[in-house]
Scaffold this motif. Structure first.
Motif, PDB file in Angstrom:
ATOM      1  N   LEU A 221       0.809  -1.213   0.000  1.00 25.43           N
ATOM      2  CA  LEU A 221       0.000   0.000   0.000  1.00 25.43           C
ATOM      3  C   LEU A 221       0.846   1.268   0.000  1.00 25.43           C
ATOM      4  O   LEU A 221       0.327   2.361  -0.129  1.00 25.43           O
ATOM      5  CB  LEU A 221      -0.968  -0.010   1.183  1.00 25.43           C
ATOM      6  CG  LEU A 221      -1.988  -1.166   1.174  1.00 25.43           C
ATOM      7  CD1 LEU A 221      -2.880  -1.121   2.395  1.00 25.43           C
ATOM      8  CD2 LEU A 221      -2.832  -1.164  -0.081  1.00 25.43           C
ATOM      9  N   ALA A 222       2.171   1.131   0.144  1.00 29.91           N
ATOM     10  CA  ALA A 222       3.043   2.300   0.084  1.00 29.91           C
ATOM     11  C   ALA A 222       3.351   2.625  -1.379  1.00 29.91           C
ATOM     12  O   ALA A 222       3.447   1.733  -2.206  1.00 29.91           O
ATOM     13  CB  ALA A 222       4.334   2.031   0.841  1.00 29.91           C
TER      14      ALA A 222
ATOM     15  N   LEU B  65      -4.931  15.211   2.295  1.00 29.84           N
ATOM     16  CA  LEU B  65      -6.046  15.131   1.343  1.00 29.84           C
ATOM     17  C   LEU B  65      -6.604  13.714   1.271  1.00 29.84           C
ATOM     18  O   LEU B  65      -7.812  13.492   1.261  1.00 29.84           O
ATOM     19  CB  LEU B  65      -5.573  15.531  -0.054  1.00 29.84           C
ATOM     20  CG  LEU B  65      -5.681  16.995  -0.434  1.00 29.84           C
ATOM     21  CD1 LEU B  65      -4.957  17.231  -1.742  1.00 29.84           C
ATOM     22  CD2 LEU B  65      -7.138  17.399  -0.554  1.00 29.84           C
ATOM     23  N   ARG B  66      -5.678  12.727   1.205  1.00 26.24           N
ATOM     24  CA  ARG B  66      -6.105  11.330   1.102  1.00 26.24           C
ATOM     25  C   ARG B  66      -6.915  10.912   2.314  1.00 26.24           C
ATOM     26  O   ARG B  66      -7.848  10.140   2.228  1.00 26.24           O
ATOM     27  CB  ARG B  66      -4.889  10.414   0.974  1.00 26.24           C
ATOM     28  CG  ARG B  66      -4.617   9.918  -0.422  1.00 26.24           C
ATOM     29  CD  ARG B  66      -3.660   8.755  -0.447  1.00 26.24           C
ATOM     30  NE  ARG B  66      -2.511   8.894   0.425  1.00 26.24           N
ATOM     31  CZ  ARG B  66      -1.459   9.639   0.149  1.00 26.24           C
ATOM     32  NH1 ARG B  66      -1.382  10.296  -0.976  1.00 26.24           N
ATOM     33  NH2 ARG B  66      -0.459   9.724   1.002  1.00 26.24           N
ATOM     34  N   GLN B  67      -6.507  11.417   3.478  1.00 23.84           N
ATOM     35  CA  GLN B  67      -7.142  10.926   4.704  1.00 23.84           C
ATOM     36  C   GLN B  67      -8.303  11.790   5.164  1.00 23.84           C
ATOM     37  O   GLN B  67      -9.020  11.402   6.070  1.00 23.84           O
ATOM     38  CB  GLN B  67      -6.083  10.810   5.801  1.00 23.84           C
ATOM     39  CG  GLN B  67      -4.940   9.935   5.303  1.00 23.84           C
ATOM     40  CD  GLN B  67      -4.165   9.257   6.397  1.00 23.84           C
ATOM     41  OE1 GLN B  67      -4.285   9.632   7.554  1.00 23.84           O
ATOM     42  NE2 GLN B  67      -3.373   8.280   6.022  1.00 23.84           N
TER      43      GLN B  67
ATOM     44  N   TYR C 246     -11.368  15.998   0.514  1.00 26.10           N
ATOM     45  CA  TYR C 246     -11.125  15.375  -0.792  1.00 26.10           C
ATOM     46  C   TYR C 246     -12.347  15.474  -1.715  1.00 26.10           C
ATOM     47  O   TYR C 246     -12.232  15.953  -2.848  1.00 26.10           O
ATOM     48  CB  TYR C 246     -10.683  13.927  -0.579  1.00 26.10           C
ATOM     49  CG  TYR C 246     -10.322  13.174  -1.839  1.00 26.10           C
ATOM     50  CD1 TYR C 246      -9.002  13.150  -2.312  1.00 26.10           C
ATOM     51  CD2 TYR C 246     -11.286  12.474  -2.550  1.00 26.10           C
ATOM     52  CE1 TYR C 246      -8.669  12.450  -3.466  1.00 26.10           C
ATOM     53  CE2 TYR C 246     -10.959  11.779  -3.703  1.00 26.10           C
ATOM     54  CZ  TYR C 246      -9.655  11.762  -4.154  1.00 26.10           C
ATOM     55  OH  TYR C 246      -9.328  11.069  -5.297  1.00 26.10           O
TER      56      TYR C 246
ATOM     57  N   GLU D 241      -2.345  10.850  -5.598  1.00 23.71           N
ATOM     58  CA  GLU D 241      -2.041   9.577  -6.257  1.00 23.71           C
ATOM     59  C   GLU D 241      -0.970   9.771  -7.315  1.00 23.71           C
ATOM     60  O   GLU D 241      -1.062   9.190  -8.398  1.00 23.71           O
ATOM     61  CB  GLU D 241      -3.306   9.016  -6.929  1.00 23.71           C
ATOM     62  CG  GLU D 241      -4.283   8.380  -5.983  1.00 23.71           C
ATOM     63  CD  GLU D 241      -5.362   7.621  -6.731  1.00 23.71           C
ATOM     64  OE1 GLU D 241      -5.316   6.374  -6.748  1.00 23.71           O
ATOM     65  OE2 GLU D 241      -6.234   8.273  -7.321  1.00 23.71           O
TER      66      GLU D 241
ATOM     67  N   ALA E 240      -9.982   6.647 -13.663  1.00 20.04           N
ATOM     68  CA  ALA E 240     -10.366   5.735 -12.584  1.00 20.04           C
ATOM     69  C   ALA E 240     -10.480   4.289 -13.046  1.00 20.04           C
ATOM     70  O   ALA E 240     -10.539   3.373 -12.229  1.00 20.04           O
ATOM     71  CB  ALA E 240     -11.693   6.187 -11.987  1.00 20.04           C
ATOM     72  N   TYR E 241     -10.522   4.069 -14.365  1.00 19.97           N
ATOM     73  CA  TYR E 241     -10.777   2.719 -14.871  1.00 19.97           C
ATOM     74  C   TYR E 241      -9.565   2.043 -15.479  1.00 19.97           C
ATOM     75  O   TYR E 241      -9.639   0.886 -15.857  1.00 19.97           O
ATOM     76  CB  TYR E 241     -11.905   2.768 -15.909  1.00 19.97           C
ATOM     77  CG  TYR E 241     -13.213   3.219 -15.321  1.00 19.97           C
ATOM     78  CD1 TYR E 241     -14.104   2.299 -14.798  1.00 19.97           C
ATOM     79  CD2 TYR E 241     -13.524   4.565 -15.246  1.00 19.97           C
ATOM     80  CE1 TYR E 241     -15.294   2.709 -14.237  1.00 19.97           C
ATOM     81  CE2 TYR E 241     -14.707   5.000 -14.686  1.00 19.97           C
ATOM     82  CZ  TYR E 241     -15.591   4.051 -14.181  1.00 19.97           C
ATOM     83  OH  TYR E 241     -16.757   4.473 -13.615  1.00 19.97           O
ATOM     84  N   LEU E 242      -8.469   2.795 -15.634  1.00 18.24           N
ATOM     85  CA  LEU E 242      -7.301   2.204 -16.288  1.00 18.24           C
ATOM     86  C   LEU E 242      -6.170   1.974 -15.291  1.00 18.24           C
ATOM     87  O   LEU E 242      -6.095   2.621 -14.277  1.00 18.24           O
ATOM     88  CB  LEU E 242      -6.801   3.111 -17.417  1.00 18.24           C
ATOM     89  CG  LEU E 242      -7.777   3.323 -18.571  1.00 18.24           C
ATOM     90  CD1 LEU E 242      -7.119   4.151 -19.658  1.00 18.24           C
ATOM     91  CD2 LEU E 242      -8.247   2.002 -19.164  1.00 18.24           C
TER      92      LEU E 242
END
Lengths: 168, 118
Positions: free
Chosen positions: A5-6, A25-27, A32, A96, A166-168
């Motif tokens: 996950l890192a 932002l992620r958390q 977000y 990301e 989001a799909y690739l």
């Protein structure tokens, strides 16, 4: 597939992703989605205003409104949208960075944005310089019709690639 | 040039980009007719946007389990830090079509709570 996950990848991308900004932002529970909403509002204004102007450039329902007047209404809306979409897009990128840098839809989106901006520049330097002189009853000159059609295709492509990230 | 050509180009481009759209988001990339139940030990948890994920040691291997966005997890009663490494959890979900070690969870059960993720 890497299931650690890192983040892994080039140093600057890892640094960006693991920065305090990316991490918070992620958390964040609500920040977000708020950034996402602002990004969507930005590109809705940007693409919506541009596509409406593109139709005018292509000569669709051309006699209804003078192109230069329509430009004065729609182009500031598009610029406002751009000003919302860019910073929020950069914020989303930090969350990301390592995955996005290798995402084909993201890379295609960046390339299409580049082409779309070049098209805008070319239009305003060339076919769009004398919009005030275009008659209300005629279709715009061929260069303007081409720029409008290219713009329509490019910005729809940007939008599609953005969603496909989001799909690739 | 007529407007038709760039439009056709855009259609072609969109079509060529659309075909691999199966991997992560939505449920289309998962085998919805192969519901699985895994009970195991949490190795890593990322309570992150756009969705929380955890690595679960279960069934003799490490499963990568995709959960819900943090906002939904919190709203339904499992906020950040309510799932920790070392803890035992049970997930019910569907395996990914493209990855034999990935599971999209439909629900998760911790020691004292079960929440729906969809």
């Amino acid at each position: 597939m890497d299931h650690d996950l890192a983040p892994t990848g080039p140093g600057w991308l890892v640094a960006l992703e693991t920065s305090g900004l990316g991490e918070s932002l992620r958390q964040s529970v609500w920040l977000y989605p708020l950034v996402e909403i602002t990004h969507i509002l930005g590109f809705a204004l940007l693409v919506g205003a541009i596509l409406a102007f593109d139709l005018r450039l292509m000569g669709i329902r051309a006699p209804l409104l003078p192109a230069d007047a329509l430009a004065r209404l729609l182009l500031p809306v598009a610029v406002t949208g751009f000003a919302l979409a860019i910073p929020t897009g950069l914020l989303l990128f930090t969350t990301e960075a390592t995955a996005l840098a290798g995402n084909p839809a993201f890379l295609a989106k960046l390339a299409l944005i580049g082409l779309a901006l070049l098209n805008i520049l070319a239009f305003h330097r060339l076919a769009g310089r004398r919009m005030a002189d275009w008659s209300l009853s005629d279709r715009p000159p061929p260069g303007a019709r081409f720029a409008g059609a290219a713009s329509l295709a490019l910005w729809v492509g940007v939008l599609a690639c953005g969603r496909l990230i989001a799909y690739l | 040039m007529t407007p038709a050509r760039p439009l056709a180009l855009a259609a072609l481009l969109s079509a060529s980009l659309a075909w691999p759209a199966a991997a992560h988001h939505g449920w289309g990339g998962y085998e919805s007719d192969k519901e699985m139940t895994l009970t195991g030990t949490v190795q890593q948890i990322a309570f992150n946007n756009p969705h929380a994920m955890l690595n679960l040691q279960a069934d003799g291997k490490v499963w990568h389990v995709v959960l819900a966005p943090p906002s939904r997890m919190s709203t339904r009663g499992l906020p950040a830090d309510s799932i920790k490494p070392g803890q035992t959890v049970t997930v019910v979900g569907y395996p990914a079509k493209s990855d034999p070690a990935e599971l999209r969870a439909e629900r998760i059960t911790t020691a004292d709570k079960t929440i729906e993720l969809r």
